[in-house]
Design a protein around this motif. Structure first.
Motif, PDB file in Angstrom:
ATOM      1  N   ALA A  32       0.870  -1.672  -0.079  1.00  0.00           N
ATOM      2  CA  ALA A  32      -0.312  -0.115   0.189  1.00  0.00           C
ATOM      3  C   ALA A  32       0.459   1.269  -0.267  1.00  0.00           C
ATOM      4  CB  ALA A  32      -1.007   0.224   1.573  1.00  0.00           C
ATOM      5  N   HIS A  33       1.631   1.209   1.020  1.00  0.00           N
ATOM      6  CA  HIS A  33       2.333   2.678   0.756  1.00  0.00           C
ATOM      7  C   HIS A  33       3.689   2.711  -0.617  1.00  0.00           C
ATOM      8  CE1 HIS A  33       3.618   2.922   5.506  1.00  0.00           C
ATOM      9  NE2 HIS A  33       2.281   3.003   4.890  1.00  0.00           N
ATOM     10  N   GLU A  34       3.854   1.315  -0.884  1.00  0.00           N
ATOM     11  CA  GLU A  34       5.293   1.628  -2.758  1.00  0.00           C
ATOM     12  C   GLU A  34       3.910   2.093  -3.200  1.00  0.00           C
ATOM     13  OE1 GLU A  34       7.649   1.446  -5.301  1.00  0.00           O
ATOM     14  OE2 GLU A  34       7.943   1.424  -3.247  1.00  0.00           O
ATOM     15  N   ALA A  35       2.318   1.702  -3.389  1.00  0.00           N
ATOM     16  CA  ALA A  35       1.322   2.590  -4.761  1.00  0.00           C
ATOM     17  C   ALA A  35       1.546   3.747  -4.177  1.00  0.00           C
ATOM     18  CB  ALA A  35       0.313   0.976  -4.847  1.00  0.00           C
ATOM     19  N   ALA A  36       1.107   3.727  -3.140  1.00  0.00           N
ATOM     20  CA  ALA A  36       0.428   5.472  -2.600  1.00  0.00           C
ATOM     21  C   ALA A  36       2.127   6.666  -2.969  1.00  0.00           C
ATOM     22  CB  ALA A  36       0.707   5.533  -1.018  1.00  0.00           C
ATOM     23  N   LEU A  54      -9.687   6.558  -7.749  1.00  0.00           N
ATOM     24  CA  LEU A  54      -8.756   5.903  -6.690  1.00  0.00           C
ATOM     25  C   LEU A  54      -8.572   4.952  -6.347  1.00  0.00           C
ATOM     26  CD1 LEU A  54      -6.479   7.975  -6.363  1.00  0.00           C
ATOM     27  CD2 LEU A  54      -7.163   8.290  -3.903  1.00  0.00           C
ATOM     28  N   LEU A  55      -9.367   3.967  -6.388  1.00  0.00           N
ATOM     29  CA  LEU A  55      -8.841   2.947  -5.783  1.00  0.00           C
ATOM     30  C   LEU A  55      -8.752   2.228  -6.452  1.00  0.00           C
ATOM     31  CD1 LEU A  55     -11.240   2.164  -2.883  1.00  0.00           C
ATOM     32  CD2 LEU A  55      -9.113   1.948  -2.545  1.00  0.00           C
ATOM     33  N   ALA A  56      -9.419   1.970  -7.998  1.00  0.00           N
ATOM     34  CA  ALA A  56      -9.081   1.562  -9.217  1.00  0.00           C
ATOM     35  C   ALA A  56      -7.572   2.177  -9.295  1.00  0.00           C
ATOM     36  CB  ALA A  56     -10.147   1.872  -9.851  1.00  0.00           C
ATOM     37  N   LEU A  57      -7.570   3.349  -9.449  1.00  0.00           N
ATOM     38  CA  LEU A  57      -5.639   3.882  -9.990  1.00  0.00           C
ATOM     39  C   LEU A  57      -4.977   2.945  -8.633  1.00  0.00           C
ATOM     40  CD1 LEU A  57      -5.933   7.099 -10.663  1.00  0.00           C
ATOM     41  CD2 LEU A  57      -5.756   5.045 -12.246  1.00  0.00           C
ATOM     42  N   ALA A  58      -5.102   2.716  -7.494  1.00  0.00           N
ATOM     43  CA  ALA A  58      -4.148   2.075  -6.335  1.00  0.00           C
ATOM     44  C   ALA A  58      -4.138   0.164  -6.665  1.00  0.00           C
ATOM     45  CB  ALA A  58      -4.883   2.321  -4.884  1.00  0.00           C
ATOM     46  N   ALA A  59      -5.031  -0.320  -7.188  1.00  0.00           N
ATOM     47  CA  ALA A  59      -5.436  -1.850  -7.500  1.00  0.00           C
ATOM     48  C   ALA A  59      -4.244  -1.854  -8.653  1.00  0.00           C
ATOM     49  CB  ALA A  59      -6.706  -2.362  -7.392  1.00  0.00           C
ATOM     50  N   ARG A  60      -4.537  -0.836  -9.580  1.00  0.00           N
ATOM     51  CA  ARG A  60      -3.765  -0.907 -10.517  1.00  0.00           C
ATOM     52  C   ARG A  60      -2.518  -0.784 -10.723  1.00  0.00           C
ATOM     53  NH1 ARG A  60      -5.813   1.720 -15.723  1.00  0.00           N
ATOM     54  NH2 ARG A  60      -7.292  -0.100 -15.440  1.00  0.00           N
ATOM     55  N   PHE A 123     -12.040  -7.834  -9.635  1.00  0.00           N
ATOM     56  CA  PHE A 123     -10.660  -8.286  -9.394  1.00  0.00           C
ATOM     57  C   PHE A 123      -9.999  -7.623  -8.438  1.00  0.00           C
ATOM     58  CE2 PHE A 123     -10.196 -11.574 -12.677  1.00  0.00           C
ATOM     59  CZ  PHE A 123     -10.223 -12.730 -11.913  1.00  0.00           C
ATOM     60  N   SER A 124      -9.084  -6.040  -8.248  1.00  0.00           N
ATOM     61  CA  SER A 124      -8.507  -6.163  -7.659  1.00  0.00           C
ATOM     62  C   SER A 124      -8.896  -5.448  -6.152  1.00  0.00           C
ATOM     63  CB  SER A 124      -8.150  -4.927  -8.044  1.00  0.00           C
ATOM     64  OG  SER A 124      -7.471  -5.480  -9.504  1.00  0.00           O
ATOM     65  N   LEU A 125     -10.167  -5.099  -6.444  1.00  0.00           N
ATOM     66  CA  LEU A 125     -11.015  -4.292  -5.502  1.00  0.00           C
ATOM     67  C   LEU A 125     -11.983  -5.125  -4.183  1.00  0.00           C
ATOM     68  CD1 LEU A 125     -11.904  -0.496  -7.037  1.00  0.00           C
ATOM     69  CD2 LEU A 125      -9.209  -1.420  -5.391  1.00  0.00           C
ATOM     70  N   GLY A 126     -12.059  -6.241  -5.293  1.00  0.00           N
ATOM     71  CA  GLY A 126     -13.078  -6.597  -4.354  1.00  0.00           C
ATOM     72  C   GLY A 126     -14.253  -6.921  -3.643  1.00  0.00           C
ATOM     73  N   MET A 127     -14.788  -5.618  -4.839  1.00  0.00           N
ATOM     74  CA  MET A 127     -15.997  -5.111  -5.065  1.00  0.00           C
ATOM     75  C   MET A 127     -17.389  -6.336  -5.502  1.00  0.00           C
ATOM     76  SD  MET A 127     -14.347  -1.175  -5.885  1.00  0.00           S
ATOM     77  CE  MET A 127     -15.950  -0.426  -4.872  1.00  0.00           C
ATOM     78  N   THR A 128     -18.659  -5.560  -4.238  1.00  0.00           N
ATOM     79  CA  THR A 128     -19.487  -6.662  -5.660  1.00  0.00           C
ATOM     80  C   THR A 128     -19.932  -6.061  -6.579  1.00  0.00           C
ATOM     81  OG1 THR A 128     -21.582  -5.728  -3.753  1.00  0.00           O
ATOM     82  CG2 THR A 128     -20.272  -7.047  -2.904  1.00  0.00           C
ATOM     83  N   VAL A 129     -21.543  -6.430  -6.884  1.00  0.00           N
ATOM     84  CA  VAL A 129     -21.847  -6.033  -8.270  1.00  0.00           C
ATOM     85  C   VAL A 129     -22.361  -4.292  -7.638  1.00  0.00           C
ATOM     86  CG1 VAL A 129     -23.542  -6.266  -9.665  1.00  0.00           C
ATOM     87  CG2 VAL A 129     -21.838  -7.566  -9.900  1.00  0.00           C
TER      88      VAL A 129
END
Length: 167
Positions: A32-36, A54-60, A123-129
């Motif tokens: 998380a630190h490296e991505a930030a 922003l979370l999608a960008l962070a996950a990528r 996938f990356s964020l684990g979000m539901t529909v």
């Protein structure tokens, strides 16, 4: 806005590293630190339209960090831990190599960025529909259709022989 997403970024990092060989190299907080840091340096976090974006960008970015580290280890001729992730909502818990998935997502993004965004969020964020619907404003039926179509497309892409993908 990055500070308000930090706990969510750590959750995403934990999900990304769960059961993954790269957990020996990175801890979720380190990832998380490296991505930030990468997001701040690239100034991409300021261009984010919403917290979900922003979370999608962070996950990528986290996925890129893991892939960069695997490439660095491979270049140093060291043992590279296998980076695997599971299909969200899959009862059989089929695993997919993270580098193969990244290549498939890049190809899907060129084909349809809307479908690629849904896959990123699942996938990356684990979000539901339902969460994706709330964040994007896209109707639930459309999100479900895009998710099904993207899954089928990704399955086909990941099963295709390497020489067919290169051409």
């Amino acid at each position: 806005m990055l500070a308000s997403c930090y706990e969510d970024m750590r959750r995403v990092a934990r999900n990304m590293l769960a059961g993954d060989g790269m957990r020996r190299v990175f801890q979720p907080t380190d990832l998380a630190h490296e991505a930030a840091i990468r997001l701040i340096l690239s100034e991409a976090s300021g261009a984010a339209q919403s917290q979900g974006h922003l979370l999608a960008l962070a996950a990528r970015t986290m996925r890129r960090v893991l892939i960069d580290e695997a490439r660095r280890l491979r270049a140093a001729k060291r043992h590279v831990p296998t980076m695997l992730t599971a299909w969200p909502g899959d009862r059989q818990t089929r695993l997919v190599d993270l580098q193969d998935l990244d290549q498939a997502l890049d190809a899907l993004d060129k084909f349809s960025s809307d479908h690629a965004t849904i896959v990123e969020m699942r996938f990356s964020l684990g979000m539901t529909v339902e969460e994706i619907t709330r964040i994007t404003g896209v109707p639930e039926r459309t999100v479900k259709r895009r998710w099904q179509a993207a899954r089928a497309w990704l399955h086909d892409f990941l099963r295709a022989p390497a020489d067919a993908i290169a051409s």
